[in-house]
Design an enzyme around this catalytic site. Structure first.
Site, PDB file in Angstrom:
ATOM      1  N   HIS A 154       0.429  -1.317   0.311  1.00  0.00           N
ATOM      2  CA  HIS A 154      -0.088   0.155   0.284  1.00  0.00           C
ATOM      3  C   HIS A 154       0.342   1.106   0.026  1.00  0.00           C
ATOM      4  O   HIS A 154       1.586   1.295   0.977  1.00  0.00           O
ATOM      5  CB  HIS A 154      -0.938  -0.427   0.953  1.00  0.00           C
ATOM      6  CG  HIS A 154      -2.119  -1.176   1.193  1.00  0.00           C
ATOM      7  ND1 HIS A 154      -1.967  -1.431   2.156  1.00  0.00           N
ATOM      8  CD2 HIS A 154      -2.696  -1.712  -0.287  1.00  0.00           C
ATOM      9  CE1 HIS A 154      -3.049  -2.682   2.216  1.00  0.00           C
ATOM     10  NE2 HIS A 154      -3.661  -3.242   0.342  1.00  0.00           N
TER      11      HIS A 154
ATOM     12  N   GLU B 225       1.126   3.986   3.067  1.00  0.00           N
ATOM     13  CA  GLU B 225       1.705   3.349   4.585  1.00  0.00           C
ATOM     14  C   GLU B 225       3.673   3.467   4.206  1.00  0.00           C
ATOM     15  O   GLU B 225       3.891   2.443   4.041  1.00  0.00           O
ATOM     16  CB  GLU B 225       1.397   2.446   4.345  1.00  0.00           C
ATOM     17  CG  GLU B 225       0.014   2.071   4.502  1.00  0.00           C
ATOM     18  CD  GLU B 225      -0.808   0.256   4.483  1.00  0.00           C
ATOM     19  OE1 GLU B 225      -2.260   0.810   4.207  1.00  0.00           O
ATOM     20  OE2 GLU B 225      -0.446   0.313   4.216  1.00  0.00           O
TER      21      GLU B 225
ATOM     22  N   HIS C 231       2.527  -3.095   7.064  1.00  0.00           N
ATOM     23  CA  HIS C 231       2.043  -1.923   6.238  1.00  0.00           C
ATOM     24  C   HIS C 231       2.228  -1.112   7.956  1.00  0.00           C
ATOM     25  O   HIS C 231       2.794  -1.056   8.261  1.00  0.00           O
ATOM     26  CB  HIS C 231       0.694  -2.606   6.521  1.00  0.00           C
ATOM     27  CG  HIS C 231       0.485  -4.147   5.693  1.00  0.00           C
ATOM     28  ND1 HIS C 231      -0.813  -3.539   4.808  1.00  0.00           N
ATOM     29  CD2 HIS C 231       0.681  -5.162   5.374  1.00  0.00           C
ATOM     30  CE1 HIS C 231      -0.771  -4.605   3.291  1.00  0.00           C
ATOM     31  NE2 HIS C 231      -0.175  -5.577   4.002  1.00  0.00           N
TER      32      HIS C 231
ATOM     33  N   GLU D 186       1.389  -4.005  11.364  1.00  0.00           N
ATOM     34  CA  GLU D 186       0.902  -2.885  11.216  1.00  0.00           C
ATOM     35  C   GLU D 186       1.833  -2.261  12.040  1.00  0.00           C
ATOM     36  O   GLU D 186       1.326  -2.561  13.350  1.00  0.00           O
ATOM     37  CB  GLU D 186      -0.540  -3.013  11.411  1.00  0.00           C
ATOM     38  CG  GLU D 186      -1.455  -3.675  11.361  1.00  0.00           C
ATOM     39  CD  GLU D 186      -1.965  -3.448   9.282  1.00  0.00           C
ATOM     40  OE1 GLU D 186      -1.699  -1.783   8.693  1.00  0.00           O
ATOM     41  OE2 GLU D 186      -2.439  -4.009   8.678  1.00  0.00           O
TER      42      GLU D 186
HETATM   43 ZN   LIG Z   1      -1.661  -1.289   4.460  1.00  0.00          ZN
END
Ligand SMILES: [Zn+2]
Length: 1176
Positions: free
Chosen positions: A873, A876, A970, A1055
């Site tokens: 992504h 990010e 992420h 994350e």
């Molecule tokens: Zn992500």
């Protein structure tokens, strides 16, 4: 027992009988025996029967001197029993048909009902079923002047009205009109009556039919008039609740389109705006201001964004466009699809419209639970491999290390290169490789199997493999002048970051460095140097002009007014060993972007040195959202004050540049840049619109743009007006990032958290339902921040998070290669080309074997694999900083790093979505799709990076070398801290209703070990935020597919917050690159611990490690017993200070109107802080 006694009363004359019963009832009441419900029920039932059958009885009870009525009412007041209450109501109902004393009875009755009603949730329904509604309504109609009677009747009516069916019935019977006969302008008399009728009306107009009735009869202007009258006259604010009652009615009426129109037509916006502004200084009037603001936002006409289309301004031609896919759908949309109409209509089925926001949230909540995978077959490892091994065999070339024999390698003089030496003897000693792979051997013919070493001669990799093919001592792909790197710097990289405490001398060093290394005039210069002649003469800031002019430096220094700025590239080599401005420019040249960027942004060119000061999570100022919203509403009320001047617009060929000294200048045309349009709204206020991801019409959140032409000290306000998510960490203390070029050349090249008065709220822009993909038209949100600039002639950059471009990655990788020592085996391969023509790097890092002895080579080849990836992504960027930390640690010279390399072979795809990163996308690749939803069946044409990364993993599975750990890095925009998502069959099953027998499934608890270790070692990591539940919506993500199809038990998404931490060492601080890089290093350290824990031999020999393992199991038990293990997407509690997040929400923190203390209606600052504490 009384029962037999009563049955003996037969034969007694009926009149005596009713009196006797009443006597019993009185005794019951007096002796507090009503608690015995059965007796009360029986007696009242008998009385009811007598009254229904004998007219005489009725007269007896109602006759003067009889205390019958009082007894009945007293019983009604005292009893707790529903049946008794009902019986008494029936009795009263019967008695009402008798004349004489009726009015008095009704008064008493309603007084009682007014007390009883609110306690019984079904009161309204019962009243309707018993035909009581009209009794009250008729009574009201007949006694409009009798205030004594009116009040209790209205109170009862208010209770009736709270039931939606009743509201419709009452409306039909003229009650809405009736209320308008009672409510009126300011008066000191009968305020209670007024209050109750307003509350009743407020409840009635929740029904759309009633709301329409009010509009049709032109009562909206009346309500507004009355509101103003009370506002003017209630100077001491004694009747705040009456004013609130009027607003409550307007709030409900404006839930319908007609209502909003009537409100606008009646000048409602201006009236509520003005009254609210006058209320602002009085804190106790906050409820009025908040409700007014809610109504105004709702009525603010919905607009489409001021864009020709919400489709991305850039388009990329795909190799093929799958029919029915998102891109085909997007480009088949009809013209004018973006036009926004007020989509809420007044159909009955839209009855629930007013709470859409909450419903959505609730749906999300439920969806969260529904989202848990319940299909056991999908929770088990997938048994079949869809691809034949022959097809996967081509990936062998990316795994040279698995067959490497180092036969030509001189270990005494590693730099001497590859020379032919005889093959080492074979060894057949089995080596335990603790992979989590559970699949049976599928391809016995596959290359090196675990436990065996084939050191046969000629087993060298395919000649066509790996273009740079740096077999034994892989040489740097691009030779680098080592003199430019200061190698005296500790090469442990970010491992040290965790230990380095900020020291004040750092900046001093930098400044001194600046004095030493001044770039002579014609060095590579920012975008001009990197771009190869981009024509930007008319918009070049003085800074650039000076740089290019060479001799103009003095002029600028004068302008700077003694700030001491020197026009030099800051020398950051000491502090940023992986950064080199010249090299960066070189890298940019080989990066291809869809808009064909040829400029380089200063921050990427200069580099970022993390500040040494702490950046706290911002305290929210009370009322900030309200103030911002009022400024927005002013646009409608004072349209002439609005400039509406477009100062930047990518939709126009050769984006216009306005340089009249009155406006800021914007630019986003550089790698990772994202800003589509800037509109100057007021002198110091700008609306900004972000660009959609390429080949899509949404997914915008990431921004990165340049601003120049600012005035020092002016209070600028920026509004990003097309945000999409319904909530944001910007409401919880997150700030934007700013980079000042003046600061950079003064020796402080860095991104800093900046901005005040930050908040995030739903605005009046929306997109149509077709453009939104068939859902209801979706509103946009505004993220607003204010700031003042400190330097004249500065060039500043703003970003959503610390930028990390694809060119930066390439630069870092080159620099990392240069850090290689003879002990390190490192290889860079090109995994594939992206759609946009960028190459996707694949790294292999491990330790060189100590010698070519068979044991050494076997150990080398059989090291378990760790597979890491990041940045699928693009928005990010924190994931890249974490990855940088990991890579720097892995290439470090510390003993820990060496042990780690000796323990594992690392396979790393540091950027899974280079195109998205280059082009300033937030979420997608050029295919307009989220690549992390393509792992189930990635297309080699449309999702090459995913396709080939998955193939690498499939290849490993096929040769029985599935990685021990897979982790995809992420960033998380809505939660704090760093945490992991993993996959557990059991923990998923525990969250569902699947029967216990089917959860009698064996599962190794190993998946918890790594996050548990991280929670003990990495300060930003929070175990409490981890989740191991497999969601349906995530079934095509890397984590779930690698777990299920490749059979990797330890398959994770890690994350990292974009905001900050609310626990641990960094509690209360925003996260920075130092902490993110530290996280990446800590991840490595944790892997080393994992190695010790997962090695059976070591376990046997070290009892204390067993303790750790049982610790982990302990934790598991604790956590799984709590339902909170399952972590929902949106974790932050809704923000308490301001309730009107969204204009649509009819949800107010409304206390019971009668008991509400205006002082308590809203949280004070200290309450707010307490609330925040409770969130932690
Ligand atoms: Zn992500």
């Amino acid at each position: 027992m009384n029962k037999p006694k009563m049955t003996t009363e037969k034969g007694v004359p009926s009149n005596s009988r009713v009196l006797m019963l009443l006597g019993q009832l009185e005794r019951l009441s007096r002796d507090a025996m009503l608690a015995d419900a059965e007796i009360g029920r029986q007696i009242t039932a008998k009385i009811l029967h007598l009254i229904q059958t004998q007219e005489k009885t009725r007269k007896e009870i109602m006759s003067k001197g009889s205390s019958g009525m009082e007894v009945i009412l007293a019983t009604l007041e005292n009893t707790q029993d529903l049946q008794t209450i009902l019986n008494i109501l029936y009795i009263l109902n019967e008695l009402l048909t008798v004349g004489g004393g009726r009015r008095e009875l009704m008064l008493q009755l309603h007084s009682l009902l007014a007390k009883v009603g609110p306690k019984d949730r079904k009161f309204g329904v019962k009243a309707r079923l018993n035909g009581a509604l009209n009794v009250t309504v008729n009574l009201l109609k007949q006694n409009l002047q009798n205030h004594k009677l009116l009040l209790p009747c209205l109170q009862v009516l208010r209770v009736y009205s709270s039931n939606s069916v009743n509201a419709v019935t009452l409306g039909k019977n003229g009650v809405v009109e009736l209320m308008f006969k009672i409510i009126g302008p300011y008066s000191k008399k009968n305020t209670s009556l007024l209050k109750v009728s307003l509350d009743t009306l407020g409840a009635l107009v929740k029904s759309k039919t009633n709301a329409r009735r009010v509009v049709d009869q032109a009562h909206v202007p009346v309500l507004l008039y009355i509101y103003q009258d009370w506002h003017r006259n209630d100077t001491r604010h004694r009747h705040m609740l009456i004013r609130k009652g009027i607003l409550g009615c307007l709030k409900n009426i404006t839930n319908i389109k007609l209502g909003r129109k009537a409100f606008i037509d009646a000048d409602g916006m201006r009236i509520l705006y003005n009254t609210s502004t006058e209320c602002l200084p009085v804190r106790t009037l906050d409820p009025l201001i908040n409700t007014s603001s809610l109504i105004m936002r709702k009525c603010f006409p919905k607009n489409r964004l001021p864009l020709p289309t919400i489709k991305s301004v850039f388009h990329h031609q795909l190799p093929h466009v799958p029919a029915g896919g998102p891109v085909a759908q997007l480009y088949n949309q009809p013209l004018g699809v973006d036009d926004v109409v007020d989509e809420s209509d007044d159909n009955e089925d839209a009855e629930t419209e007013n709470d859409t926001e909450n419903e959505e949230e609730e749906k999300d909540h439920h969806a969260g639970n529904d989202d848990i995978e319940t299909d056991i077959s999908k929770l088990r490892p997938k048994e079949t491999h869809s691809r034949p091994f022959e097809e996967l065999k081509i990936y062998e070339r990316f795994f040279l290390e698995l067959s490497e024999d180092f036969q030509g390698f001189n270990f005494d003089n590693p730099k001497s290169g590859v020379t032919a030496t005889p093959a080492a003897p074979k060894s057949h000693r089995p080596i335990i490789v603790p992979t989590a792979q559970a699949l049976p051997p599928k391809h016995p013919t596959a290359a090196p199997l675990q436990g065996e070493c084939h050191l046969a001669k000629g087993e060298h990799p395919h000649p066509e493999a790996s273009p740079p093919a740096p077999a034994a001592t892989p040489a740097p792909v691009h030779p680098l002048d080592l003199d430019t790197i200061n190698i005296t710097k500790d090469q442990d990289g970010c491992c040290d970051h965790s230990q380095i405490q900020p020291h004040p001398g750092l900046e001093q060093e930098l400044v001194q460095g600046l004095e030493r290394v001044a770039l002579e005039g014609a060095g590579p210069q920012g975008r001009a140097g990197g771009g190869g002649g981009v024509n930007r003469h008319n918009r070049q800031p003085p800074l650039l002009a000076a740089r290019q002019g060479g001799g103009a430096e003095e002029t600028l220094a004068e302008e700077e007014g003694g700030e001491g700025a020197v026009l030099e590239v800051p020398d950051t080599a000491l502090l940023l060993p992986l950064h080199d401005p010249d090299l960066y420019v070189e890298m940019v040249k080989s990066t291809s972007s869809v808009p064909q960027y040829s400029e380089v942004a200063y921050p990427d060119y200069f580099g970022h040195v993390a500040p040494t000061f702490r950046e706290h999570i911002l305290e929210r100022v009370y009322g900030v959202q309200r103030t911002k919203i009022f400024q927005d509403i002013e646009r409608l009320i004072h349209p002439n004050d609005i400039l509406d001047k477009v100062v930047y617009d990518l939709d126009i060929q050769s984006c216009p540049v306005i340089d009249d000294g009155e406006s800021l200048k914007f630019n986003s045309q550089f790698e990772s840049g994202n800003l589509r349009k800037a509109i100057q709204v007021r002198k110091f206020e700008y609306d900004l619109i972000l660009n959609s991801d390429i080949n899509s019409n949404h997914y915008h959140q990431w921004f990165y743009f340049e601003v120049s032409g600012m005035r020092v000290g002016a209070p600028y306000r920026f509004n990003i007006i097309n945000c999409e998510k319904s909530n944001s960490q910007f409401n919880y203390g997150m700030q934007v990032l700013m980079y000042s070029v003046q600061e950079a050349i003064s020796g402080r090249p860095r991104w800093v958290r900046t901005g005040t008065d930050i908040c995030y709220y739903k605005n009046h822009f929306s997109r149509s339902s077709i453009a939104a993909g068939g859902q209801k038209g979706k509103s946009y949100y505004t993220m607003t921040f204010s700031m003042t600039f400190n330097h004249k002639d500065d060039v500043c950059y703003f970003a959503y998070h610390y930028p990390y471009t694809y060119s930066t990655l390439k630069m870092h990788l080159q620099k990392l290669e240069a850090l290689r020592t003879p002990q390190i085996y490192m290889r860079q391969d090109v995994l594939c080309e992206t759609l946009g023509g960028n190459s996707c790097p694949l790294l292999t890092i491990t330790a060189m074997p100590e010698s070519t002895s068979n044991d050494q080579i076997c150990q080398f080849r059989n090291r378990p694999l760790v597979f890491l990836s990041a940045r699928v992504h693009p928005g990010e960027t924190n994931a890249s900083w974490v990855m940088k930390g990991t890579l720097e640690f892995l290439m470090g010279s510390s003993p820990l790093a060496q042990s780690l390399r000796e323990a594992y072979i690392f396979k790393i795809v540091p950027m899974l979505n280079p195109d998205g990163v280059v082009n300033g996308n937030h979420r997608c690749s050029l295919s307009g799709e989220d690549l992390n939803r393509q792992w189930q069946s990635p297309s080699p044409e449309l999702h090459p990076t995913i396709y080939h990364t998955k193939s690498l993993l499939q290849y490993l599975a096929a040769i029985q070398r599935a990685p021990l750990v897979f982790c995809d890095y992420h960033g998380h925009s809505r939660k704090k801290n760093v945490f992991m998502y993993g996959c557990s069959l059991k923990e998923t099953v525990w969250q569902t209703n699947i029967s216990a027998t089917s959860c009698d499934l064996h599962e190794d608890l190993g998946y918890r070990t790594l996050p548990k270790i991280l929670s003990q070692t990495a300060p930003a990591f929070s175990m409490a935020s981890c989740s191991f539940v497999v969601e349906r919506s995530k079934e095509a993500t890397a984590r779930v597919v690698v777990w299920r199809e490749i059979g990797v038990q330890r398959s994770y998404t890690m994350e990292s917050t974009l905001c900050g931490c609310d626990q641990g060492k960094y509690k209360g601080l925003q996260i920075g690159t130092r902490e993110l890089e530290e996280m990446g290093a800590q991840f490595c350290v944790a892997l080393l611990r994992l190695k010790r824990l997962t090695s059976p031999l070591e376990l046997r020999n070290h009892a204390h490690l067993l303790d750790v393992e049982s610790d982990l199991i302990e934790t598991r038990c604790k956590v799984t017993s709590s339902p909170s293990t399952y972590v929902l997407e949106d974790e932050e509690h809704s923000f308490m200070e301001e309730v009107d997040y969204s204009a649509e929400s009819g949800d107010e923190p409304d206390n019971d109107p009668d008991t509400a203390d205006p002082h308590d209606n809203h949280l004070s600052d200290s309450d707010y802080n307490n609330h925040r504490d409770s969130l932690t």
